[in-house]
Write a protein that holds these residues in place. Structure first.
Motif, PDB file in Angstrom:
ATOM      1  N   ASP A   1       0.852  -1.188   0.000  1.00 29.44           N
ATOM      2  CA  ASP A   1       0.000   0.000   0.000  1.00 29.44           C
ATOM      3  C   ASP A   1       0.891   1.242   0.000  1.00 29.44           C
ATOM      4  OD1 ASP A   1      -2.247  -1.595   0.191  1.00 29.44           O
ATOM      5  OD2 ASP A   1      -2.025  -1.753   2.362  1.00 29.44           O
ATOM      6  N   ALA A   2       0.330   2.303  -0.561  1.00 21.89           N
ATOM      7  CA  ALA A   2       1.112   3.551  -0.595  1.00 21.89           C
ATOM      8  C   ALA A   2       1.373   4.025   0.828  1.00 21.89           C
ATOM      9  CB  ALA A   2       0.338   4.599  -1.372  1.00 21.89           C
ATOM     10  N   HIS A   3       2.601   4.377   1.072  1.00 23.20           N
ATOM     11  CA  HIS A   3       2.966   4.854   2.412  1.00 23.20           C
ATOM     12  C   HIS A   3       2.363   6.243   2.641  1.00 23.20           C
ATOM     13  CE1 HIS A   3       5.379   6.050   5.834  1.00 23.20           C
ATOM     14  NE2 HIS A   3       5.866   7.077   5.148  1.00 23.20           N
ATOM     15  N   GLU A   4       1.851   6.440   3.833  1.00 23.05           N
ATOM     16  CA  GLU A   4       1.317   7.766   4.136  1.00 23.05           C
ATOM     17  C   GLU A   4       2.452   8.610   4.706  1.00 23.05           C
ATOM     18  OE1 GLU A   4      -2.097   9.707   6.844  1.00 23.05           O
ATOM     19  OE2 GLU A   4      -2.592   7.748   5.986  1.00 23.05           O
ATOM     20  N   PHE A   5       2.920   9.515   3.897  1.00 25.91           N
ATOM     21  CA  PHE A   5       4.058  10.322   4.315  1.00 25.91           C
ATOM     22  C   PHE A   5       3.655  11.320   5.400  1.00 25.91           C
ATOM     23  CE2 PHE A   5       5.491   8.726   0.256  1.00 25.91           C
ATOM     24  CZ  PHE A   5       6.840   8.488   0.479  1.00 25.91           C
ATOM     25  N   SER A   6       4.611  11.593   6.267  1.00 25.23           N
ATOM     26  CA  SER A   6       4.321  12.504   7.379  1.00 25.23           C
ATOM     27  C   SER A   6       4.117  13.932   6.871  1.00 25.23           C
ATOM     28  CB  SER A   6       5.478  12.484   8.380  1.00 25.23           C
ATOM     29  OG  SER A   6       6.631  13.051   7.795  1.00 25.23           O
ATOM     30  N   GLU A   7       3.464  14.712   7.727  1.00 23.31           N
ATOM     31  CA  GLU A   7       3.191  16.110   7.371  1.00 23.31           C
ATOM     32  C   GLU A   7       4.492  16.885   7.176  1.00 23.31           C
ATOM     33  OE1 GLU A   7       0.663  19.054   9.755  1.00 23.31           O
ATOM     34  OE2 GLU A   7      -0.556  17.237   9.626  1.00 23.31           O
ATOM     35  N   LYS A   8       5.471  16.549   8.044  1.00 24.11           N
ATOM     36  CA  LYS A   8       6.778  17.218   8.004  1.00 24.11           C
ATOM     37  C   LYS A   8       7.440  16.983   6.645  1.00 24.11           C
ATOM     38  CE  LYS A   8      11.140  16.919  10.432  1.00 24.11           C
ATOM     39  NZ  LYS A   8      11.899  15.986  11.266  1.00 24.11           N
TER      40      LYS A   8
END
Lengths: 180, 172
Positions: free
Chosen positions: A28-35
Motif C-alpha cells: 500500500d502507498a505509504h502515508e508520508f508525514s506532514e513534516k
C-alpha cells in the motif's frame, strides 16, 4: 577479463533486478508525514519559482547585513545612538509617553471650602470620596445648593450638567471668570 | 542547496521534478526503508534524494524510462546509506566495504550480474552510475556527493572487489 561492454550489460541487469525487487515490496502507498510533505512542497515550490526564491534570498541577505552593520554602529557610537533615538521620538512626535518608576510619594489631600455661604444656609451633607468631594447646603425653606470639587492629577474628567431646570449664572472665582 | 536549485530553470524541468515525486516517491521510500528500518529516517533519505535529483535534473531525459527508475533507486540508496552512517557515526573509508545497501534476488544466468549484486551498496552505486547510466567519474561523484578523486578510488575498489567475486565464481 571484464570488458566495459560486459560491465554495462551486467550493471543494467543488476539495476533492473534490484528495482524490480523493491517494486515487488511496494504494497500500500505509504502515508508520508506532514513534516515530509511540507519539506517536499517547499522544495518543489523553490524549484518552480527560482527567481522569487533568489530575490527573497538576496533581500534577506541585505537585511541581515544592514541589521548587523546598524547594530554595530549603534553599539559603538553614542552620536548615532542619539540620532537614532531622536528619529524614533520624531516618529512619535505627537505622542511621547514617559514612564517613571519608583515609590509613589503620598500627597497630603487638600481640602477646599466655600469662602462665602449665603445667609440662612448651612451644611447638611458631606461626601468625601477618594477623589471627589461633595458638600450640600440647605436653608429652612428646603432650598439647597451643592459644592462639588474633584481632586485629580489628570484632566480627563467629564462634567455633564443636566440642562433641564438649570439656571446658569456667570460667576467669578478668586477674581477669575468661571464657566458659569 | 538553494544555489543548486537555481540551476533548474526551464518550466519543463520544473514540472519534471513534481512528476518524478508523484511517480516514484513510494518506490524510493521502500528502498530507503529497507536499508534504514525506520519510516522517519527513510523519509529524510527520500527528501535528500529529491534534493540531489533537483540538482541533477538535466541528466534525466525521460522520467518514465526504466533507466530513470534505476537512477532514482541508486540515488535514494546512496542517501539512505549516508543516513545510516550518520546514525551509526561511521565515517571512515574502511567501512565502505561493510555490506550496507539493497539486495535483490536474481534468477538470470549472467554471473557478472550476480557478482555486481553481491557488491556493497557504495561499490554497486558507482558501477551503476558509470556503466549503466553512462556518467563520467566527475558526474557520478557529484551525484554521490563525494569528490572526484574519491569516486575514482571507489571505482577502482569496486572493480577489484568484482574481480574477486568473479574469480570465486570461476569466470576469470
Amino acid at each position: 577479463m571484464i570488458t566495459d561492454e560486459m560491465l554495462q550489460k551486467a550493471a543494467q541487469a543488476a539495476d533492473e533486478a534490484l528495482t524490480e525487487s523493491i517494486s515487488s515490496m511496494e504494497e500500500d502507498a505509504h502515508e508520508f508525514s506532514e513534516k515530509f510533505e511540507k519539506k517536499m512542497k517547499k522544495l518543489i515550490w523553490k524549484t518552480k519559482h527560482p527567481v522569487i526564491n533568489q530575490v527573497r534570498k538576496a533581500a534577506a541577505c541585505i537585511l541581515m547585513v544592514l541589521l548587523a552593520g546598524g547594530s554595530t554602529v549603534l553599539a559603538f557610537s553614542s552620536e548615532a545612538r542619539n540620532a537614532f533615538m531622536g528619529w524614533i521620538r520624531e516618529q512619535n512626535e505627537s505622542y511621547v509617553r514617559y514612564h517613571f518608576t519608583g515609590e509613589e510619594v503620598e500627597k497630603e489631600k487638600k481640602r477646599y471650602q466655600l469662602g462665602y455661604i449665603p445667609d440662612g444656609y448651612q451644611e447638611i451633607e458631606r461626601y468625601e470620596l477618594e477623589s471627589e468631594n461633595w458638600i450640600s447646603y440647605s436653608d429652612k425653606e428646603g432650598r439647597y445648593f451643592h459644592f462639588l470639587y474633584m481632586d485629580s492629577s489628570s484632566d480627563d474628567h467629564l462634567f455633564i450638567m443636566q440642562q433641564e431646570q438649570l439656571k446658569k449664572e456667570s460667576a467669578t472665582v478668586a477674581g477669575k471668570t468661571a464657566d458659569f | 542547496m538553494l544555489i543548486c536549485l537555481q540551476m533548474i530553470d526551464t518550466p519543463e524541468q520544473r514540472t519534471k521534478l513534481e512528476y518524478l515525486y508523484d511517480k516514484y516517491r513510494n518506490l524510493m521510500f521502500c528502498a530507503a526503508r529497507k536499508i534504514l528500518n525506520d519510516n522517519s529516517d527513510a523519509e529524510d533519505a527520500v527528501q535528500q534524494a529529491f534534493v540531489k535529483i533537483a540538482e541533477n535534473m538535466e541528466k534525466i531525459q525521460d522520467p518514465d524510462c526504466p533507466k530513470t527508475r534505476c537512477l532514482l533507486v541508486t540515488i535514494v540508496e546512496n542517501k539512505a546509506i549516508d543516513q545510516y552512517r550518520r546514525k551509526q557515526k561511521i565515517h571512515k573509508v574502511e567501512y565502505i566495504e561493510e555490506n550496507i545497501g539493497l539486495s535483490a534476488e536474481y534468477h538470470g544466468e549472467d554471473v557478472l550480474t550476480k557478482c555486481i549484486l553481491k557488491l556493497p551498496g557504495r561499490y554497486r552505486e558507482i558501477i551503476s552510475l558509470k556503466y549503466h547510466q553512462g556518467y563520467s567519474t566527475k558526474e557520478a561523484a557529484k551525484i554521490m556527493g563525494i569528490s572526484e578523486s574519491n569516486a575514482s578510488k571507489l571505482d577502482q575498489r569496486a572493480k577489484k572487489k568484482l574481480k574477486e567475486f568473479c574469480r570465486k565464481e570461476g569466470i576469470l
